[in-house]
Design a protein around this motif. Structure first.
Motif, PDB file in Angstrom:
ATOM      1  N   PHE A 587      44.471  41.075  58.703  1.00  0.00           N
ATOM      2  CA  PHE A 587      44.901  41.173  57.309  1.00  0.00           C
ATOM      3  C   PHE A 587      45.047  42.652  56.950  1.00  0.00           C
ATOM      4  CE2 PHE A 587      44.669  40.231  52.695  1.00  0.00           C
ATOM      5  CZ  PHE A 587      45.547  39.150  52.665  1.00  0.00           C
ATOM      6  N   SER A 588      46.187  43.018  56.386  1.00  0.00           N
ATOM      7  CA  SER A 588      46.525  44.444  56.304  1.00  0.00           C
ATOM      8  C   SER A 588      46.451  45.026  54.902  1.00  0.00           C
ATOM      9  CB  SER A 588      47.935  44.677  56.858  1.00  0.00           C
ATOM     10  OG  SER A 588      48.887  43.923  56.125  1.00  0.00           O
ATOM     11  N   THR A 589      46.087  44.226  53.900  1.00  0.00           N
ATOM     12  CA  THR A 589      46.056  44.740  52.531  1.00  0.00           C
ATOM     13  C   THR A 589      44.763  44.330  51.844  1.00  0.00           C
ATOM     14  OG1 THR A 589      47.212  42.759  51.762  1.00  0.00           O
ATOM     15  CG2 THR A 589      48.560  44.703  52.256  1.00  0.00           C
ATOM     16  N   LEU A 590      44.404  45.099  50.836  1.00  0.00           N
ATOM     17  CA  LEU A 590      43.235  44.768  50.025  1.00  0.00           C
ATOM     18  C   LEU A 590      43.372  45.472  48.682  1.00  0.00           C
ATOM     19  CD1 LEU A 590      40.362  43.450  49.841  1.00  0.00           C
ATOM     20  CD2 LEU A 590      39.463  45.675  50.603  1.00  0.00           C
ATOM     21  N   GLY A 591      43.032  44.757  47.625  1.00  0.00           N
ATOM     22  CA  GLY A 591      43.006  45.359  46.304  1.00  0.00           C
ATOM     23  C   GLY A 591      41.594  45.340  45.746  1.00  0.00           C
ATOM     24  N   MET A 592      41.197  46.434  45.132  1.00  0.00           N
ATOM     25  CA  MET A 592      39.882  46.539  44.494  1.00  0.00           C
ATOM     26  C   MET A 592      40.103  46.767  43.008  1.00  0.00           C
ATOM     27  SD  MET A 592      36.647  49.055  45.456  1.00  0.00           S
ATOM     28  CE  MET A 592      37.570  50.590  45.253  1.00  0.00           C
ATOM     29  N   LEU A 593      39.768  45.781  42.185  1.00  0.00           N
ATOM     30  CA  LEU A 593      39.888  45.888  40.738  1.00  0.00           C
ATOM     31  C   LEU A 593      38.525  46.225  40.152  1.00  0.00           C
ATOM     32  CD1 LEU A 593      42.129  42.883  39.601  1.00  0.00           C
ATOM     33  CD2 LEU A 593      42.753  45.295  39.790  1.00  0.00           C
ATOM     34  N   LEU A 594      38.475  47.315  39.399  1.00  0.00           N
ATOM     35  CA  LEU A 594      37.209  47.815  38.874  1.00  0.00           C
ATOM     36  C   LEU A 594      37.258  47.905  37.357  1.00  0.00           C
ATOM     37  CD1 LEU A 594      36.964  50.780  41.397  1.00  0.00           C
ATOM     38  CD2 LEU A 594      35.556  48.709  41.475  1.00  0.00           C
ATOM     39  N   THR A 595      36.137  47.635  36.747  1.00  0.00           N
ATOM     40  CA  THR A 595      35.968  47.903  35.326  1.00  0.00           C
ATOM     41  C   THR A 595      35.179  49.191  35.198  1.00  0.00           C
ATOM     42  OG1 THR A 595      35.959  45.542  34.805  1.00  0.00           O
ATOM     43  CG2 THR A 595      35.046  47.037  33.155  1.00  0.00           C
ATOM     44  N   THR A 596      35.735  50.158  34.475  1.00  0.00           N
ATOM     45  CA  THR A 596      35.127  51.489  34.475  1.00  0.00           C
ATOM     46  C   THR A 596      35.423  52.222  33.175  1.00  0.00           C
ATOM     47  OG1 THR A 596      35.085  53.631  35.630  1.00  0.00           O
ATOM     48  CG2 THR A 596      37.174  52.449  35.616  1.00  0.00           C
ATOM     49  N   ARG A 597      34.643  53.220  32.913  1.00  0.00           N
ATOM     50  CA  ARG A 597      34.906  54.095  31.774  1.00  0.00           C
ATOM     51  C   ARG A 597      35.854  55.194  32.221  1.00  0.00           C
ATOM     52  NH1 ARG A 597      33.335  55.098  26.782  1.00  0.00           N
ATOM     53  NH2 ARG A 597      33.258  57.239  25.979  1.00  0.00           N
TER      54      ARG A 597
END
Length: 659
Positions: A587-597
């Motif tokens: 698997f060649s892709t990855l997304g990291m969704l973050l909640t941040t200030r």
């Protein structure tokens, strides 16, 4: 007055003279040797009085600051029994704070009965100067810049030639400007205490350029710090004034006296049996948990105090932020193996001067049970080679690396949650002094250490590296571009990970060591940073991702993600990663969704970090943010509005903010 400070080691300066003290249990007699101001002519040899507790002490009237001295220890010479007393050997005080010259290797330093007075540096009596202590500037989660002082500054075109290669050069305005441009929070100085070359190097016309072969734990090496503690103190102050802390890389695990066939310089000649580890019931056989020939007995009360006093010396005398410990498990070793709550590690953390300093462990040695990643007591930070290898292997396109990448990005909770840990203590890095440079990681599939004189047998063989089609340097534009893209992706990944970050000086600009992954003995152009050859595009990219790291609080926070809205892992569909996708080998892709200030808007936002390791572009569907629109962040400073879909170029990492 002398009774007010009954030290177990060192030279204490008083108004009327100097008191000398040294510890040895097994010596029959220790003599103090005094030298003239040149350090070449001995004018007195005085017996020291043995006190209870094995301290040998002598007060000499009329001596002043700058007095040069050494010790000679007499007793039984029986190496097969661990006893190395040889009064022909002039010995450096383990508590020496200044030396009049560097150590130079000479075979006579290890020959019984050969007088070494003219071969040895002389310790110098110093007057301690204390700084006003301030809170360390560096905080966990920050950016550490690993610096080898001479290689970093020796070719810098703006630094005066008389200053190049020294600690003072680090405070030059051009150097400070570069450090601030890329957002360095602390420089970590590779060893600057006095060291000696390994005995096999001089015949090869090579020299140790890294300093990981110490003799004196407190005395600064005159080659790097000719101005002594005053130079270090001034440099620390100037860097602090610019918001940059200083961490010292120290070596307490072994000394340059090496193995059975090594030299007698200090601890070996004073009390080898007490100060080094020996095989049980074979006192003549040194334990080699370090791979250097000897292992310091850090649980011995004298050595433990020497370590503590050395650390206090650099904090009180120079105001450094903290320390990185080479082969740190040795600090926790006892006769029963590594003990995380052992006396020496606990003594460091409990000391009133050291308790607020940054402590960083290299958590492995080569002895039994030597791999201790995650097992050091909090608040020790630890070099994380698991993260290093997992990120390398992900971008090399190894199978089954999507999950390990996510674990590394999240701060390696699988490692640092042991023993009830709730926060990461990881120091994430991709390259360090030991191994390939970052550019060589994407330019060489194999090590090339021929210049070291060991027929390429030395150094690690498995580097998780790749060459992008050609081994080594090339003029092919397409390969140069591929390597630059890979370097950008690697740097972006590193600075998008949770934990403290370390980058080795010059890697932000694509420095090379020509494929040499064990360049400790290359004090030459192989390791010297060629400032004129650094890649400006890479430097700008590094500055960009470091600025993003500082802008968005999520990266420098240390607590583990709880999965309750703080992080979400997505596939290009915009949906959470499925079990099948996690378990897809390539698997060649990855997304990291973050909640941040967001430090710019001072609002809570969504941040998307999207990874694409394949050779073709991939479209990601971004979930609709709570507010309005996604914007692509770029090094140019311009943010571009996105539709519902964003294209992630081949071999790249992109950052998008929803606001």
């Amino acid at each position: 007055m002398r009774a007010d400070n009954r030290a177990k080691g060192g030279a204490i300066l008083f108004e009327t003279g100097v008191e000398f003290a040294v510890w040895s249990q097994h010596a029959a007699e220790i003599q103090l040797c005094l030298f003239d101001e040149t350090g070449n002519k001995e004018f007195a040899r005085l017996p020291m009085a043995r006190e209870d507790g094995h301290v040998h002490r002598l007060f000499v009237d009329g001596l002043k600051e700058g007095t040069r001295y050494g010790f000679r220890a007499d007793g039984i010479y029986a190496p097969e029994n661990g006893l190395w007393f040889d009064p022909s050997k002039l010995l450096v005080d383990p508590y020496a704070k200044q030396l009049d010259r560097p150590f130079r290797h000479d075979p006579r330093l290890g020959v019984f009965g050969e007088d070494t007075q003219n071969l040895m540096p002389k310790a110098m009596v110093t007057r301690d100067t204390k700084v006003t202590l301030e809170k360390p500037l560096f905080e966990p989660g920050g950016f550490i810049y690993e610096v080898a002082v001479k290689p970093f500054t020796i070719l810098h075109p703006d630094i005066p030639e008389t200053q190049r290669g020294t600690v003072a050069a680090l405070a030059h305005p051009s150097v400070i400007a570069h450090l601030k441009r890329i957002g360095v929070d602390a420089v970590e100085l590779m060893p600057i205490t006095a060291w000696i070359d390994e005995r096999h190097l001089p015949p090869l016309e090579l020299a140790n350029g890294w300093g990981y072969n110490p003799v004196a734990f407190m005395a600064l090496d005159p080659r790097l710090v000719p101005g002594g503690m005053a130079e270090l103190r001034d440099t620390v102050a100037k860097l602090r004034a610019e918001g940059i802390g200083v961490i010292l890389d120290l070596v307490f695990n072994h000394t340059g006296e090496s193995d059975r066939y090594g030299t007698t310089l200090s601890l070996r000649g004073l009390d080898n049996l007490s100060f080094f580890r020996h095989q049980p019931e074979r006192p003549g056989e040194l334990v080699n948990d370090t791979g250097t020939g000897n292992t310091v007995a850090c649980d011995h009360p004298y050595i433990r105090q020497l370590v503590i006093d050395s650390l206090r010396h650099f904090v009180l005398g120079a105001g450094v932020d903290g320390f990185r410990f080479d082969l740190a498990p040795v600090l926790g070793r006892t006769a029963n193996g590594f003990e995380a709550q052992g006396g020496s590690l606990s003594a460091i953390l409990d000391d009133d001067v050291l308790s607020d300093r940054i402590m960083i462990a290299e958590p492995w040695d080569i002895g039994p049970g030597g791999y201790q990643l995650g097992n050091f007591p909090a608040p020790f930070l630890e070099w994380n080679d698991r993260t290093r290898d997992d990120i390398r292997c992900y971008w090399r396109c190894d199978d089954w690396k999507t999950g390990p990448l996510a674990t590394a990005l999240a701060g390696s909770s699988d490692i640092f949650s042991r023993n009830g840990g709730t926060a990461t203590r990881s120091v994430n890095f991709l390259a360090a002094h030991d191994g390939f440079t970052l550019k060589d990681l994407v330019s060489y599939s194999h090590k090339h250490n021929e210049a070291n004189g060991e027929e390429n047998r030395d150094g690690h063989s498995e580097n998780h590296s790749w060459n992008n089609g050609i081994e080594g340097e090339t003029r092919y534009p397409d390969i140069i571009k591929k390597r630059r893209d890979d370097l950008k992706a690697l740097i972006s990944t590193l600075f998008a990970s949770r934990g403290s970050i370390m980058l080795t000086a010059g890697d932000e600009g694509g420095r090379t060591q020509r494929g040499n992954n064990n360049a400790y003995c290359q004090d030459n152009e192989i390791t010297w940073v060629d400032w004129k050859a650094l890649d400006e595009e890479l430097i700008a990219h590094t500055a960009f991702v470091v600025a993003l790291r500082k802008r968005f609080s999520v990266f420098s926070e240390s607590g583990f993600f709880d999965g309750d809205g703080d992080v979400e892992w997505i596939s290009p569909s915009g949906n959470p990663m499925t079990i099948g996708e996690w378990e897809t080998a390539n698997f060649s892709t990855l997304g990291m969704l973050l909640t941040t200030r967001d430090g710019d808007s001072r609002r809570e936002v969504r941040l998307a970090v999207l990874f694409n390791r394949s050779d073709r572009a991939h479209d990601f569907l971004l979930p609709a943010p709570d507010t309005a629109v996604w914007r692509l962040l770029s090094a140019s400073g311009n943010s571009r509005k996105l539709g519902g879909t964003v294209t992630v170029p081949p071999r790249s990492v992109i950052f998008c903010v929803g606001n």
